[in-house]
Motif scaffolding. Sequence first.
Motif, PDB file in Angstrom:
ATOM      1  N   GLU A 209     -44.458  -3.845  98.607  1.00 22.85           N
ATOM      2  CA  GLU A 209     -44.548  -2.551  97.925  1.00 22.85           C
ATOM      3  C   GLU A 209     -45.925  -1.925  98.128  1.00 22.85           C
ATOM      4  OE1 GLU A 209     -44.189  -0.538  93.466  1.00 22.85           O
ATOM      5  OE2 GLU A 209     -43.589  -2.626  93.778  1.00 22.85           O
ATOM      6  N   ARG A 213     -46.560   1.726  99.933  1.00 22.81           N
ATOM      7  CA  ARG A 213     -47.295   2.804  99.263  1.00 22.81           C
ATOM      8  C   ARG A 213     -48.547   3.176 100.056  1.00 22.81           C
ATOM      9  NH1 ARG A 213     -46.186   3.927  93.892  1.00 22.81           N
ATOM     10  NH2 ARG A 213     -44.505   2.720  92.944  1.00 22.81           N
ATOM     11  N   ARG A 503     -42.729  -6.068  89.966  1.00 22.50           N
ATOM     12  CA  ARG A 503     -44.124  -5.959  89.548  1.00 22.50           C
ATOM     13  C   ARG A 503     -44.316  -6.542  88.159  1.00 22.50           C
ATOM     14  NH1 ARG A 503     -47.514  -1.104  87.454  1.00 22.50           N
ATOM     15  NH2 ARG A 503     -49.613  -1.783  87.968  1.00 22.50           N
TER      16      ARG A 503
END
Length: 690
Positions: A209, A213, A503
């Motif tokens: 992730e 990003r 997360r």
Amino acid sequence: MDYDGWNSTLAEHFFAIREAATPVYLSVDDALLADLLTSRSKVLVALPAAADDFQAAIRSVVFGRDPFEGIASRARQWRRNGAIGTPPFIAMLASTVLAAARMNRSGGTGVGRFSYYGPLRELLGLHGGSGMPDGYDVIVPTLWGHLKWWLTEHEGGRRGLPSAIPHPTQVNIGWSLSQAVLIGSDRVQVGLFLSAIGAQPGDSVPEAELLARFQQWVRLNRPSPRIQRALASTELRPVLASILQQELTHYDGLPRNASGLPCVPLSLTTDAGGFPYGIAARIPSHLRLESFNLNGDVIRVPSGAEWLPLAPPDQKPTPGSALELAADTATLTLPARDLYVLQANDLVGKWTSVNTAEIGVPHRVLVKNSSAAQAEAVMLACGSAALRRPRRVQVPPGWTLFSSYTPTRSTKASGIVGPLAPLHQQLARLSGGLRIDGGRQTFLLGYAPDLVLPTTPDSQPPAVTVNGVPVPPVSLAATDTITIRLADLVHTAGEHQIEVGNRKLTFTLVERYRESVALPLLALPPRNDKLATIPSKIQNAASPSARAPWLPPGHLSGSCFGSYQRTPLPSMSLLRLGGSIYALGENRLAALLVPEVPAWIATMDHVPHAVDIEPLLDALPFQALWLLQVTSSRKARVQRAPVVQPGTYGAPSGSWRVLSQADWHRLTSGNITPDAAACAQDWTDYTAGK
């Protein structure tokens, strides 16, 4: 320059004592060698000459059938002797990183095959063979281990933290490869990325992730060619992902440069969206910056300042251009962009650029002509109406200015126009709550933060668990973000864990501390607005035995003659960190009081909090008449001791030690200021034995 000269030069360059304990990349390439040799010799040195000089130095210690044993032996001896002086293997490790930086030069061999040992053998002069040199797989990783020990254990992080990590598949060369992906100046860009996505100290985000990003952020912010090459390489992308994860682990909420100095973001300022443009610094709330020196001028930062307008440099700032100003205590950075989201700023008195648009707030948008149509489509998709293009505002050639952009919802947007979507690229985060100043995600029990889940109308909310218990799905309207009130879900002190998809977020709740009240309540100057909003309910404050309810940190009771705070306090100027409290009684009796600090305060950094000493006075073998506070500056103040009914408290919260009469005389003969003018004569009579 010989080997030892190169070794000390590289160590001074990379491992100088720095502002903060941050990862250090031993990123060596031919350009750096030329810069270092030029600086050392005071004569301009070309790249080939510097490379030849470095290679000759390395080859003087790496040779023979067991080429690395000489350096390994020196490293072992250095560590046995107490690691005195510069580690003798810095230049050796630098040569392995230089080989990784030269991998692309091997003709006919794809980078994907990791053509590493060819450049390494050429650099070391190990001809007549191929593949990994003898001893490399044992000695070189061991040397990286020595470097890690030296930085973390021996130097305690003051020269930086190790950043070398093994490659997921290339076990032997991964350490050196991880140092060639980024150079020191790239740290600022990684820090700015973490700041842009709303990362907080202690956050946990999966590598995949983070990398996804980061790739989106790169499209907007024009990073270094080195970062772009790493993103384009199938083999280097996992290394870059590991580096991003490592940077997040050590992230303290401030982007930092290679020397560990904080990076203060700059914003573009304008009166209406056009010429002339200026700059303003956005001062992070957790950055204690009192002043900095910029171009010879000392610039004072007012206490609590959030924005600081600055005089533009000689070259006036213009949209689309990057700007970096080096100060003595910080680096000020304005990234180059093709789109600026401008928001009215009352503190600056101008329009200032911001990271992303905000729902319900009017904005102006300055965008390159090539992206103007795409930007307009995104603004309309975000629910804005009445977009205008002001004609009387002078903007740079090739740019378009939009006004009256007021988003009412978010939408999917990426690349250059991404910041037009509110909460663009933001991570799920904790917001609000009564945070204990000085702690990392530590809040007062009963005042837990909210969990904010940025999302877009066409995306599904991620699964959320709190302490392993799933949170029921929340319906999402097109104009909403998801806000989950954690105060309704957690009711106990201690650490709590939240999982949002893959997360993890953690925060801690701490008990409020019970305090006794014998005098009117004093309030510390609140260090944020939230402290000022919590009422302090006092019951019968005039009675010495009256008990206060649970009081939040940030409030002091008159009988609490101690405060764990670094800054001076008003009125009575209660104890600062490092002072001592003494109880004085009749017949020259004295005792040193040692209040017990609540456990949750002991792990914090100077949290404002009062301590209750009445239990200690209750346990004393004599009646306390005065309380004497001696500060670290050897000045002292005295006040009357509160009257405590014997047996009121039971076990004391702390300890005390009775002192000799000589100690009593020493304490009472110093520079002592009575707390109240009315006490001055009584104090004089007491010391005189009346």
